[in-house]
Enzyme design. Structure first.
Site, mmCIF file in Angstrom:
data_model
loop_
_atom_site.group_PDB
_atom_site.id
_atom_site.type_symbol
_atom_site.label_atom_id
_atom_site.label_comp_id
_atom_site.label_asym_id
_atom_site.label_seq_id
_atom_site.Cartn_x
_atom_site.Cartn_y
_atom_site.Cartn_z
ATOM 1 N N GLN A 535 0.845 -1.199 0.000
ATOM 2 C CA GLN A 535 0.000 0.000 0.000
ATOM 3 C C GLN A 535 0.879 1.247 0.000
ATOM 4 O O GLN A 535 1.844 1.322 0.763
ATOM 5 C CB GLN A 535 -0.918 0.013 1.236
ATOM 6 C CG GLN A 535 -2.045 -0.997 1.175
ATOM 7 C CD GLN A 535 -3.134 -0.640 0.153
ATOM 8 O OE1 GLN A 535 -3.021 0.320 -0.604
ATOM 9 N NE2 GLN A 535 -4.180 -1.443 0.114
ATOM 10 N N GLU A 585 -2.034 -15.383 -3.613
ATOM 11 C CA GLU A 585 -1.488 -14.245 -4.365
ATOM 12 C C GLU A 585 -0.865 -14.745 -5.659
ATOM 13 O O GLU A 585 -0.243 -15.801 -5.699
ATOM 14 C CB GLU A 585 -0.441 -13.547 -3.476
ATOM 15 C CG GLU A 585 0.514 -12.607 -4.162
ATOM 16 C CD GLU A 585 -0.143 -11.397 -4.826
ATOM 17 O OE1 GLU A 585 -1.008 -10.753 -4.198
ATOM 18 O OE2 GLU A 585 0.198 -11.108 -5.987
ATOM 19 N N ASP A 712 -8.878 -8.480 -0.961
ATOM 20 C CA ASP A 712 -8.332 -7.153 -1.273
ATOM 21 C C ASP A 712 -7.859 -7.165 -2.725
ATOM 22 O O ASP A 712 -6.662 -7.131 -3.007
ATOM 23 C CB ASP A 712 -7.174 -6.861 -0.299
ATOM 24 C CG ASP A 712 -6.598 -5.465 -0.464
ATOM 25 O OD1 ASP A 712 -7.197 -4.660 -1.180
ATOM 26 O OD2 ASP A 712 -5.540 -5.193 0.138
ATOM 27 N N CYS A 740 -10.093 -0.875 -3.645
ATOM 28 C CA CYS A 740 -9.524 0.414 -4.058
ATOM 29 C C CYS A 740 -10.357 0.980 -5.207
ATOM 30 O O CYS A 740 -10.054 2.039 -5.730
ATOM 31 C CB CYS A 740 -8.064 0.250 -4.462
ATOM 32 S SG CYS A 740 -7.811 -1.040 -5.688
HETATM 33 C C1 LIG Z 1 -4.727 -4.290 -3.937
HETATM 34 S S1 LIG Z 1 -3.395 -5.432 -3.867
HETATM 35 C C2 LIG Z 1 -3.535 -5.987 -2.202
HETATM 36 C C3 LIG Z 1 -2.317 -6.627 -1.628
HETATM 37 C C4 LIG Z 1 -2.300 -6.826 -0.144
HETATM 38 N N1 LIG Z 1 -3.564 -7.305 0.357
HETATM 39 C C5 LIG Z 1 -1.884 -5.553 0.554
HETATM 40 O O1 LIG Z 1 -2.712 -4.866 1.119
HETATM 41 O O2 LIG Z 1 -0.683 -5.241 0.523
HETATM 42 C C6 LIG Z 1 -3.989 -6.699 -4.856
HETATM 43 C C7 LIG Z 1 -3.064 -7.886 -4.947
HETATM 44 O O3 LIG Z 1 -3.765 -8.882 -5.665
HETATM 45 C C8 LIG Z 1 -2.851 -9.557 -6.480
HETATM 46 N N2 LIG Z 1 -3.652 -10.167 -7.540
HETATM 47 C C9 LIG Z 1 -4.171 -9.565 -8.617
HETATM 48 N N3 LIG Z 1 -4.851 -10.448 -9.336
HETATM 49 C C10 LIG Z 1 -4.757 -11.630 -8.705
HETATM 50 C C11 LIG Z 1 -5.217 -12.907 -8.977
HETATM 51 N N4 LIG Z 1 -5.913 -13.160 -10.023
HETATM 52 N N5 LIG Z 1 -4.914 -13.883 -8.137
HETATM 53 C C12 LIG Z 1 -4.196 -13.635 -7.025
HETATM 54 N N6 LIG Z 1 -3.728 -12.450 -6.716
HETATM 55 C C13 LIG Z 1 -4.000 -11.452 -7.548
HETATM 56 C C14 LIG Z 1 -1.875 -8.491 -6.938
HETATM 57 O O4 LIG Z 1 -0.643 -9.035 -7.336
HETATM 58 C C15 LIG Z 1 -1.753 -7.651 -5.673
HETATM 59 O O5 LIG Z 1 -0.690 -8.110 -4.871
#
Ligand SMILES: C[S@@+](CC[C@H](N)C(=O)[O-])C[C@H]1O[C@@H](n2cnc3c(N)ncnc32)[C@H](O)[C@@H]1O
Length: 817
Positions: A535, A585, A712, A740
């Site tokens: 973040q 993830e 998230d 977000c």
């Molecule tokens: C908004 S970030 C949130 C990360 C974590 N929860 C944080 O607050 O630091 C979204 C995360 O989802 C992962 N992501 C996106 N698409 C995904 C998918 N299809 N499967 C698993 N993870 C995914 C991205 O790599 C990213 O790390």
């Protein structure tokens, strides 16, 4: 009308009270009129954590310090410039005419800065007018700053000269189909009978450029084309602003980097919060409206939809908005584009608009309050370096050049929170990531440039006062169209030359092999690799995670799924409150970080699961890993009960949305482009390998009674199959959704929270219509095919401002069933 301003004024009372420090006068939250009356403490708004609470009566209120004229004291310029919340709600107020807030629109006065209370009718009208003026201006001119005009005579390579183009005979056509190239544009002009000298269009832009032979041709062309419908969009004709135009020409209003990056920066922070809270309120109304439409005909509406009217149309209570503890220089990650400025100078900064709309000018990050001082300093060091570099800056029109982007990532010392003035002392580590395009470059020349660049950064950091931290320097090679590189784009760590302390000995370097920096959340240390998500506003993220944790109702018998876990921040900060955390993830290095983070913090009850593929993987993982883990960690009798009402995996293959569908749903908004169907088997095979270690070992595993998921996802939201996996696991009773992008949260919540249709009424989940539809409409369509399962209900929501001065805002929603 459900979205009327009156309803917006009826946002429910906040139940969450985030107590301001004792010296601070509470602000009149419920009115949405959160402009405070000035007090002796000019910093007071900075310390107030949330708005949305009820305005509290205090002794101060009983004896207002700003008396009306009766007492012969000159009224404050703020007297009656905000609407009174009590009067608005109760139609009366015990302060009567003494009240410092306005009782109704008639009493309302203009603020000293000549603006109106943004929640008043006049405030809203002024805002709407400003927005439409802005839109008009944007439509009238297209900021055209690269060399397309130079090659407009048909030389795709851009070898022409700008002097051959008469700009007074040139126009931009806006809203052309994205996919078109020059040939399609020329064909279209021919079909319309438009005569012209030259026409140019790049794939990926909605703007095309046409030059006419003479004024008559231009006039006739404009008459034919203006407003013409192409693929259901109406064409607009706009003037071309050449790269060399005079920026100070008052007739041409051009956005600054500040306008482009921090559009709310000219509002007070209290007004920004109010605006964001109101916009989240609108999202909650949208959810209720759409859910009503998405329910099966003839069935009874869910209670939360029925009672939404009692909440002013909101799907659930909006508890308020939590403000960011710091509002300036808060970003720990800044991505600066490299390109030409309006004046054609190589610049490191922010793009003034989107490429799609024909804008490629980059301006220095001047007066952008969200950017840290360290980041600005590094951008300036890099700009000085590329000005002298033999290699070219990236040109998006020509798809050529070398230097593309500079990312500055910062890591904070533990437990230090301060305002922007202390930013430099607060930052312990800095990682610089320079994105380049190596295609066609000379290896030896590049090696020399990299060495020079490392020297420039190291010397620049040392020459700054105080000295800037510099921990890691990484180069990323990327040749794609946009600067958004895939997580596996090749990285190279460069040694950073150290000071020779005045001696002439050979320079030493910090020859790091591992590129990572560290930050701290809730006293845990987080290791972050170059492409892992973290973040951007760490101190505000702590507040976000704490709301999510509190709402998740955790305990020692809880199995917590941290879906889209990044470096493991949510799961690891909550691990001490649960029996077990499973993080899912897709970014492999983020998962490696998460595992390392568990180790360095001595946390042993977390498991992280990765696949480097795209959104389909989590589909597969979420469904298979979750059911596999449910078998492991939930007791057998409960498992029997827990059998999904429908097998969520049976049509996994069919779940892959078509490209058309994906673009309809805007799921391609970020990098999560789905793989082609041919890769699905490969993916499944890999995932089977990954999850084989999760086969039941009932005797050794603890059993969990409570299953909670905190999701998230990225801006594109959850994939429909993940939604289905979450919804059809009956053991999952509680879901905390962190978003977000509230638009996609609304769409996902429609699918999670509306009743299932009977088998006979189920629709085809894949939208095959020709018309593009919005994401909420698409979610309603998908909801029809949700397997029979108990729907969740939205319980409460909270806005958390992680991005002051921008119009983005995080939203947390609790769903239960
Ligand atoms: C908004 S970030 C949130 C990360 C974590 N929860 C944080 O607050 O630091 C979204 C995360 O989802 C992962 N992501 C996106 N698409 C995904 C998918 N299809 N499967 C698993 N993870 C995914 C991205 O790599 C990213 O790390």
């Amino acid at each position: 009308m459900e979205t009327s301003s009156i309803e917006m004024n009826e946002l429910p009372l906040a139940t969450k009270t985030i107590t301001p420090p004792p010296s601070i006068e509470p602000i009149p939250m419920e009115t949405s009129s959160i402009d405070e009356l000035p007090s002796s403490d000019s910093n007071q708004t900075d310390s107030i954590e949330a708005v949305g609470e009820k305005r509290k009566r205090t002794d101060e209120d009983e004896k207002p310090n700003l008396e009306p004229s009766e007492t012969k004291i000159t009224p404050s310029p703020w007297w009656k410039t905000s609407l009174c919340s009590y009067f608005r709600r109760e139609a009366s107020c015990s302060h009567g005419s003494e009240c410092k807030y306005a009782h109704g629109e008639a009493e309302l006065r203009m603020k000293p800065d000549n603006t109106w209370d943004p929640t008043s009718e006049r405030g809203k009208k002024a805002k709407a007018m400003k927005m439409s003026e802005q839109e008009e201006k944007e439509d009238d001119e297209v900021l055209f700053t690269e060399q397309m005009m130079e090659s407009i005579d048909g030389d795709e390579g851009g070898g022409g000269s700008v002097s051959v183009v008469d700009l007074s005979l040139s126009k931009c056509l806006v809203h052309l189909p994205n996919k078109w190239q020059s040939d399609e544009l020329k064909k279209f002009l021919g079909e319309q009978g438009v005569q012209y000298k030259s026409a140019k269009k790049r794939r990926g832009m909605i703007v095309g450029f046409v030059t006419f032979e003479n004024a008559e041709q231009l006039q006739s062309g404009v008459e034919i084309l203006d407003g013409k419908t192409v693929n259901s969009s109406n064409l607009k004709i706009a003037d071309v602003l050449p790269r060399t135009f005079d920026k100070n020409d008052a007739r041409k209003s051009v956005k600054s980097a500040r306008d482009a990056v921090t559009p709310l920066a000219d509002l007070s922070y209290a007004d920004q919060l109010e605006q964001k809270k109101a916009s989240i309120g609108q999202m909650l109304k949208k959810l209720a409206r759409n859910a009503r439409k998405a329910c099966p005909n003839g069935g009874s509406l869910p209670q939360w939809v029925l009672t939404s009217r009692d909440r002013g149309g909101l799907a659930c209570n909006l508890e308020g908005i939590i403000e960011s503890p710091i509002t300036n220089g808060y970003r720990n990650k800044c991505e600066f584009s490299v390109g030409l400025s309006l004046q054609g100078k190589p610049t490191v900064g922010f793009s003034l608009g989107s490429f799609c709309a024909g804008v490629t000018a980059v301006e220095e990050p001047v007066d952008c309050p969200n950017v840290s001082k360290i980041a600005v300093q590094y951008a300036s060091i890099f700009q000085k370096f590329i000005e002298k570099s033999k290699l070219q800056v990236w040109n998006r029109f020509q798809h050529s050049g070398f230097w593309r982007q500079l990312t500055v990532r910062e890591g904070r010392k533990p437990g230090v929170l301060s305002n922007d003035e202390d930013a430099i002392s607060r930052i312990a580590e800095v990682m610089l990531i320079v994105q380049v395009c190596l295609t066609g470059s000379d290896e030896a020349e590049v090696a020399t440039e990299f060495e020079e660049m490392a020297k420039a950064f190291a010397e620049g950091a040392r020459a700054s006062s105080p000295t800037l931290p510099l921990t890691v320097l990484v180069v990323q090679n990327h040749s794609g169209i946009s600067n958004v590189a895939p997580p596996d784009a090749p990285l190279q760590v460069l040694p950073i030359p150290m000071s020779d302390n005045g001696t002439n000995q050979e320079q030493t370097t910090n020859a790091l092999t591992e590129a990572r920096i560290h930050d701290h959340i809730n006293n845990l240390r987080f290791s972050i690799s170059p492409t892992a998500f973290f973040q951007v506003n760490t101190v505000a993220a702590e507040k976000l995670y704490s709301v999510a944790g509190d709402w998740a109702d955790l305990g020692p018998d809880t199995l917590l799924f941290d879906v889209c876990c990044g470096t493991g921040t949510i799961g690891l900060t909550l691990a001490h409150r649960v029996g077990m955390v499973v993080g899912i993830e897709m970014n492999a290095s983020a998962v490696a970080d998460a595992e390392q983070n568990a180790t360095i913090n001595g946390i042993t009850n977390c498991k992280f699961i990765c696949s480097k593929a795209c959104i389909l993987t989590i589909t597969y993982l979420a469904e298979n890993v979750m059911s596999s883990l449910l078998k492991q960690y939930l007791d057998v009798t409960q498992m029997e009960e827990a059998k999904p009402l429908s097998n969520a995996n049976d049509d996994f293959d069919k779940e892959i949305p078509s490209t058309e569908e994906m673009s309809n749903s805007e799921h391609v908004a970020d990098q999560n482009i789905p793989p082609s169907n041919t890769r699905v088997e490969e993916l499944q095979e890999n995932e089977q390998k990954d999850s084989s270690s999760l086969e039941p070992e009932k005797s050794t595993k603890p059993q969990f009674k409570n299953v909670v998921a905190i999701v998230d996802p990225p801006r594109s939201g959850l994939h429909p199959a993940v939604i289905k996996a979450l919804r059809t696991h009956p053991r999952l009773k509680r879901l905390v959704y962190i978003s977000c992008n509230p638009e996609t949260l609304v769409a996902n919540a429609i699918e999670l929270c509306t009743p299932s249709f009977d088998e006979a009424d189920r629709g085809n989940k894949n939208y095959r219509g020709r018309k593009k539809i919005g994401i909420a409409a698409l979610a309603r369509h998908r909801a029809k095919s949700m397997p029979t399962s108990e729907a969740f209900r939205p319980v409460k929501a909270m806005a958390v401002d992680l991005f002051p001065h921008t119009d983005h805002c995080e939203m947390v929603m609790l769903l239960e069933r």
